[in-house]
Design an enzyme around this catalytic site. Sequence first.
Site, mmCIF file in Angstrom:
data_model
loop_
_atom_site.group_PDB
_atom_site.id
_atom_site.type_symbol
_atom_site.label_atom_id
_atom_site.label_comp_id
_atom_site.label_asym_id
_atom_site.label_seq_id
_atom_site.Cartn_x
_atom_site.Cartn_y
_atom_site.Cartn_z
ATOM 1 N N LYS A 148 81.035 0.854 87.545
ATOM 2 C CA LYS A 148 80.467 -0.493 87.254
ATOM 3 C C LYS A 148 79.790 -1.082 88.719
ATOM 4 O O LYS A 148 79.089 -2.183 88.566
ATOM 5 C CB LYS A 148 81.852 -1.382 86.859
ATOM 6 N N THR A 152 76.085 -2.518 67.340
ATOM 7 C CA THR A 152 76.478 -1.074 67.707
ATOM 8 C C THR A 152 77.794 -0.469 67.500
ATOM 9 O O THR A 152 78.205 -1.270 68.510
ATOM 10 C CB THR A 152 75.010 -0.806 68.385
ATOM 11 N N THR A 192 92.880 -6.687 75.691
ATOM 12 C CA THR A 192 92.273 -5.988 74.981
ATOM 13 C C THR A 192 92.535 -4.427 74.202
ATOM 14 O O THR A 192 94.042 -4.354 75.287
ATOM 15 C CB THR A 192 90.337 -5.533 75.025
ATOM 16 N N TYR A 218 85.317 5.483 87.658
ATOM 17 C CA TYR A 218 85.130 3.425 86.678
ATOM 18 C C TYR A 218 84.137 2.659 87.812
ATOM 19 O O TYR A 218 83.273 1.742 87.452
ATOM 20 C CB TYR A 218 86.223 3.664 85.958
ATOM 21 N N SER A 243 80.766 -6.051 83.283
ATOM 22 C CA SER A 243 80.904 -5.708 84.232
ATOM 23 C C SER A 243 82.401 -5.744 84.672
ATOM 24 O O SER A 243 83.308 -5.566 82.899
ATOM 25 C CB SER A 243 80.145 -5.344 85.774
#
Length: 284
Positions: free
Chosen positions: A155, A34, A186, A151, A136
Amino acid sequence: MNSTKTWFITGASKGLGLSFVKQLLEQGQQVAATSRNINDLISAVGENVEGFFPLAVDIKSESSVKNAVAATIHHFGRIDIAVNNAGYGLSGSLEELSDLESRDNFDVNVFGTLNVIRSVMPYMREQQSGHIINISSVAGFTGNFPGFGIYCATKFAVDGFSESLAAEVKEFGVNVTIVSPGYFRTQFLTADSLRVPANEIAAYKSVRAVQELHQQEINGNQAGDPEKAVALVIRIANEKNPPLHLFLGADAYEMAYGKIAAIEKDLEDWKTLATATAHEAVNA
């Protein structure tokens, strides 16, 4: 891998999600992936790829998620493993970030994950098997990151409900794993994935310094290899007894051990007084 399984992966058009899709397809697995934009998925993976089922999903919409899960069941017949990877980073002090900015981070990182869990569990309960993998962060275990409080809170929430989920679904043969990466190379720290406050407060010099450090120095220089991380998670998914907690990276281990040591120190420093807080025994 021993047999073909069906994976449902959110946030799959880039980062760890895309690595999952590509590695699994190479291994002959069935993958429902997705993204907010289905064209991003198709562009990243390719058209008419065997075993690949791309889906446009608004992770914040329960109906959108539920429809995607139902479509996957109709297409592949089952879902064996759900990977909740969709999410984004948010920088800014607690004072700087607006209610809207904070809630949106929770809507994606927390409530989006819950939307998937609610949607896949009826099928996993019925088939008496499954594995829910929640991506997470080590920031869900230690909050010692100035400027990342919201943030971290998202998590921490994921870690908390995942532990409860594991206890709830064990009787149905469903496993849960919390994946807590450190810094991996990433796009997480790029402008597309890391949001900053609309209204910064100049007085927060330490927050700005940490924000700049992540955007300018850490970004692109992370020690972690995302391909190796994903390969390990795929291996974990094929274990008979997968771990509930999976920390990834030497930095994540160092930070986790540091948090554990700090808690142990506070426990021991205040143990005598803190455990002497019960009602006094009443003598008969």
